[in-house]
Design a protein around this motif. Sequence first.
Motif, mmCIF file in Angstrom:
data_model
loop_
_atom_site.group_PDB
_atom_site.id
_atom_site.type_symbol
_atom_site.label_atom_id
_atom_site.label_comp_id
_atom_site.label_asym_id
_atom_site.label_seq_id
_atom_site.Cartn_x
_atom_site.Cartn_y
_atom_site.Cartn_z
ATOM 1 N N GLY A 126 -1.769 -38.667 -5.233
ATOM 2 C CA GLY A 126 -2.679 -38.765 -6.372
ATOM 3 C C GLY A 126 -3.126 -40.190 -6.603
ATOM 4 N N ILE A 127 -4.436 -40.386 -6.810
ATOM 5 C CA ILE A 127 -5.035 -41.703 -6.997
ATOM 6 C C ILE A 127 -5.720 -41.753 -8.368
ATOM 7 N N PRO A 128 -5.453 -42.774 -9.193
ATOM 8 C CA PRO A 128 -6.217 -42.924 -10.437
ATOM 9 C C PRO A 128 -7.705 -43.075 -10.123
ATOM 10 N N THR A 129 -8.507 -42.176 -10.643
ATOM 11 C CA THR A 129 -9.911 -42.112 -10.226
ATOM 12 C C THR A 129 -10.814 -41.791 -11.406
ATOM 13 N N ALA A 130 -11.998 -42.336 -11.385
ATOM 14 C CA ALA A 130 -13.065 -41.953 -12.318
ATOM 15 C C ALA A 130 -14.386 -42.084 -11.563
ATOM 16 N N GLY A 131 -15.480 -41.839 -12.266
ATOM 17 C CA GLY A 131 -16.787 -41.903 -11.614
ATOM 18 C C GLY A 131 -17.809 -42.631 -12.459
ATOM 19 N N ILE A 132 -18.716 -43.296 -11.781
ATOM 20 C CA ILE A 132 -19.916 -43.837 -12.413
ATOM 21 C C ILE A 132 -21.082 -43.056 -11.826
ATOM 22 N N SER A 133 -21.822 -42.377 -12.668
ATOM 23 C CA SER A 133 -22.880 -41.478 -12.204
ATOM 24 C C SER A 133 -24.252 -41.973 -12.640
ATOM 25 N N ILE A 134 -25.233 -41.688 -11.818
ATOM 26 C CA ILE A 134 -26.615 -42.055 -12.120
ATOM 27 C C ILE A 134 -27.348 -40.794 -12.569
ATOM 28 N N PRO A 135 -27.771 -40.710 -13.822
ATOM 29 C CA PRO A 135 -28.494 -39.526 -14.289
ATOM 30 C C PRO A 135 -29.738 -39.274 -13.436
ATOM 31 N N THR A 136 -29.903 -38.011 -13.026
ATOM 32 C CA THR A 136 -30.980 -37.669 -12.086
ATOM 33 C C THR A 136 -31.608 -36.339 -12.466
ATOM 34 N N ARG A 137 -32.903 -36.335 -12.607
ATOM 35 C CA ARG A 137 -33.625 -35.078 -12.839
ATOM 36 C C ARG A 137 -33.932 -34.394 -11.508
ATOM 37 N N TYR A 138 -34.039 -33.070 -11.564
ATOM 38 C CA TYR A 138 -34.487 -32.252 -10.426
ATOM 39 C C TYR A 138 -33.578 -32.401 -9.198
ATOM 40 N N VAL A 139 -32.257 -32.383 -9.459
ATOM 41 C CA VAL A 139 -31.279 -32.558 -8.384
ATOM 42 C C VAL A 139 -31.388 -31.422 -7.367
ATOM 43 N N HIS A 140 -31.205 -31.762 -6.111
ATOM 44 C CA HIS A 140 -31.299 -30.846 -4.960
ATOM 45 C C HIS A 140 -32.714 -30.295 -4.798
ATOM 46 N N THR A 141 -33.691 -31.143 -5.097
ATOM 47 C CA THR A 141 -35.082 -30.861 -4.768
ATOM 48 C C THR A 141 -35.630 -32.093 -4.049
ATOM 49 N N VAL A 142 -36.895 -32.032 -3.634
ATOM 50 C CA VAL A 142 -37.512 -33.194 -2.972
ATOM 51 C C VAL A 142 -38.003 -34.231 -3.973
ATOM 52 N N ASN A 143 -37.887 -33.945 -5.266
ATOM 53 C CA ASN A 143 -38.417 -34.834 -6.299
ATOM 54 C C ASN A 143 -37.335 -35.389 -7.214
ATOM 55 N N GLU A 144 -36.152 -35.638 -6.682
ATOM 56 C CA GLU A 144 -35.075 -36.186 -7.507
ATOM 57 C C GLU A 144 -35.521 -37.512 -8.126
ATOM 58 N N MET A 145 -35.250 -37.659 -9.434
ATOM 59 C CA MET A 145 -35.809 -38.783 -10.186
ATOM 60 C C MET A 145 -34.720 -39.540 -10.926
ATOM 61 N N VAL A 146 -34.732 -40.875 -10.783
ATOM 62 C CA VAL A 146 -33.781 -41.738 -11.487
ATOM 63 C C VAL A 146 -34.539 -42.793 -12.271
#
Length: 349
Positions: free
Chosen positions: A303-323
């Motif tokens: 087990g590893i102490p872990t967290a995430g930093i995420s980039i908000p993205t519209r239209y995920v898993h399409t050709v028009n993903e937007m950040v």
Amino acid sequence: MQLLEKLVTTPGIPGREEKIRELIKDELNKIADEVKVDGMGNVIGIKKGKSSSKNEAKKVMVAAHMDEIGFLVKHIDKKGFLRLEPLGGFDARALVSQRVIVHGKEELLGNLAPSTKPPHMLSAEEAKKKLEVKDFFVDLGLDGDKVKELVNIGDPVTLKQDFVELGNSYSAKAMDDRIGVYVMLEAAKELDYHEADIYLVATVQEEVGLRGGKTSAFGIDPDVGIALDVTIANDIPGSKEDEMVASLGEGAAIKIMDAASISNYKVIDTLKEIAEDKELSYQMELMAKGGTDAGAMQQSRAGIPTAGISIPTRYVHTVNEMVDKDDVNSAVKLLSEFLKTCHEKDFSL
């Protein structure tokens, strides 16, 4: 943003990341003390801590997956139409009237189309049929013999879309997760001093089960891990306010949980403290569906102490993903500040 444009336009579906891997290796060689590729195909750049001996330095792993959703050619019929095997999650509604690149003996542009009649020929009952990914085929505009000369079963197929600037945002295919790779590289460039040994990992096969994150974390055995990935920005018409995971323009998202992990609360608190101290915009992320490499790292070894930093993205898993540009900058700064100071923290429970 030439680097980001190169990252999103370079192909690399799960298991066939060779072209994007070479690009990332070149970038890591500019900033890391050592760059290697493990047996799974993960690229690992190591930046040694400035004042710690090899035995004393805390190891921090930053993971961002380099693979993108795509397809493999699974059948070529006598007329040259291609049938596809998807790698990653697709919404069939987003595939209608798209174009793809088939990476055969040469790159071939093709139309992606569903195996159905034109709309003006459909009966009322036929029009109600729900499209599925398996219904789609690729038309290369070539006869069957020519297609079979240029394309083999198992050849990669990627979606085709340009990288564009829209207002304060960038839009393209494969932001998931080339934007995470971009944030990792840019944060590493900002480091002027750090005591921890930093492992910058571009992982493979995340879209088909967090596979590269699992093997690389096992090999590195870090003291703490940060996963960089997109998160759902469903701040658009059709979503209820209480269903929103994140919003564009409100800063980097600090992951509380996703479908594969629940973050270490001490790492969460550290990220929040940094964001507030440095006056960085941030938001908190709870994503009930969809996992990231945070889950792979967290469950590695004992087990590893872990967290995430995420980039908000519209239209995920399409050709028009937007950040949003400001969210990206916030993520870069938050990560770089964490890497500068994480050696001071105790994340054990």
